[in-house]
Design an enzyme around this catalytic site. Structure first.
Site, PDB file in Angstrom:
ATOM      1  N   HIS A 151      58.278  34.984   4.565  1.00 48.64           N
ATOM      2  CA  HIS A 151      59.698  34.665   4.733  1.00 48.64           C
ATOM      3  C   HIS A 151      60.461  35.797   5.416  1.00 48.64           C
ATOM      4  O   HIS A 151      61.568  35.586   5.911  1.00 48.64           O
ATOM      5  CB  HIS A 151      60.345  34.296   3.397  1.00 48.64           C
ATOM      6  CG  HIS A 151      60.720  35.439   2.522  1.00 48.64           C
ATOM      7  ND1 HIS A 151      59.996  35.824   1.411  1.00 48.64           N
ATOM      8  CD2 HIS A 151      61.780  36.301   2.572  1.00 48.64           C
ATOM      9  CE1 HIS A 151      60.579  36.858   0.832  1.00 48.64           C
ATOM     10  NE2 HIS A 151      61.661  37.159   1.512  1.00 48.64           N
ATOM     11  N   ASP A 169      53.569  32.607   0.689  1.00 50.63           N
ATOM     12  CA  ASP A 169      54.550  33.553   1.234  1.00 50.63           C
ATOM     13  C   ASP A 169      53.898  34.915   1.465  1.00 50.63           C
ATOM     14  O   ASP A 169      54.142  35.886   0.754  1.00 50.63           O
ATOM     15  CB  ASP A 169      55.739  33.679   0.279  1.00 50.63           C
ATOM     16  CG  ASP A 169      56.893  34.466   0.875  1.00 50.63           C
ATOM     17  OD1 ASP A 169      56.905  34.676   2.108  1.00 50.63           O
ATOM     18  OD2 ASP A 169      57.790  34.878   0.106  1.00 50.63           O
ATOM     19  N   SER A 215      61.557  42.438  -0.526  1.00 47.70           N
ATOM     20  CA  SER A 215      60.590  41.407  -0.137  1.00 47.70           C
ATOM     21  C   SER A 215      59.529  41.976   0.800  1.00 47.70           C
ATOM     22  O   SER A 215      59.820  42.796   1.674  1.00 47.70           O
ATOM     23  CB  SER A 215      61.290  40.261   0.587  1.00 47.70           C
ATOM     24  OG  SER A 215      61.788  39.321  -0.310  1.00 47.70           O
TER      25      SER A 215
END
Length: 264
Positions: A80, A124, A219
């Site tokens: 992502h 992801d 992330s």
């Protein structure tokens, strides 16, 4: 579904707005979320595999996500963090304690994903091929990847430059936080009870500490257990909210895919 509540722990949704506006927003985004909350400052020499993913849509580099060095020419991050963004915007900063300066910059040559689904964040994870290759030193090193499952309750370390509190500021100094692994079945039941089972998949794992967490800007960054890369920070509901697990992509689940692509 549930897009209003889930928050990614990278700046992807804000950075995608750059396709339409001229500045990058550092605001908290209402999609799955991540950062280092209640952690402590550290140095890159302690975590020499840590990378800052930098985007340069105009004339300034901006920290977007974390990543990990897995070989001289390969890094591992979250899908992502890169999905939908131009390849020529992306660089990885290696060998610096600071997100904004120092170390060396490496362009992302190619991105490999494993059937990533942006609708529910399944798979992801992504591999980034870089140029020039990383040059190993005390502050730049690859980390081995875990290929086996790890028991719930085991404590690992997450690192990154994410927000230091929900809706707070990004940290320019690398931070670390110790987090215990939550049993998958326990995490799955929590998200099922809350109506978010659509977002939890077998390739994911969870951590839970009511006082500490990763957050937006972390992330793609590493979660390490016993010196091996086990998790890639993915998403959560807010940051360090009581009783709410953080979600990571489980590197051991994707180990075969990584080897097929990189031969590592």
């Amino acid at each position: 579904m549930f897009q209003r509540k889930i928050q990614l722990r990278g700046n992807l949704r804000c950075l995608q707005l750059l396709l339409f506006v001229v500045t990058v927003s550092g605001a908290h985004v209402e999609t799955p979320d991540s950062r280092i909350v209640a952690g402590s400052e550290t140095t890159i020499e302690e975590y020499p595999y840590q990378l800052s993913m930098q985007l340069q849509p105009k004339d300034k580099l901006i920290h977007n996500c974390g990543a990990s060095i897995i070989s001289e020419k390969w890094a591992l991050s979250a899908a992502h963090c890169v999905e939908g963004l131009p390849l020529d915007w992306m660089s990885l900063r290696a060998g610096s304690t600071y997100a904004s300066k120092g170390g060396s910059l490496h362009k992302v040559k190619k991105i490999y994903m494993n059937n990533y689904d942006p609708e529910n964040y399944e798979n992801d994870i992504c591999l980034l091929e870089v140029e020039p290759p990383f040059e190993y030193s005390k502050s730049v090193q690859a980390i081995p990847m875990e290929s086996s499952s790890v028991a719930g309750g085991t404590v690992g370390v997450a690192t990154g430059w994410g927000r230091v509190e929900e809706d707070g500021q990004l940290s320019d100094v690398l931070k670390q936080v110790s987090l215990p692994i939550l049993k998958y079945d326990t995490c799955s039941k929590f998200y099922e009870d809350e109506g978010y089972d659509y977002y939890l998949h077998k390739g994911q794992m969870c951590t839970l500490d009511d006082r500490k967490d990763t957050c937006q800007g972390d992330s793609g960054g590493p979660f390490v257990v016993n010196g091996k890369l086990l998790g890639v920070v993915s998403w959560g509901l807010g940051c360090a909210r009581k009783g709410i697990p953080g979600v990571l992509s489980n590197v051991s689940y994707f180990r075969g895919w990584v080897k097929d692509v990189t031969d590592i």
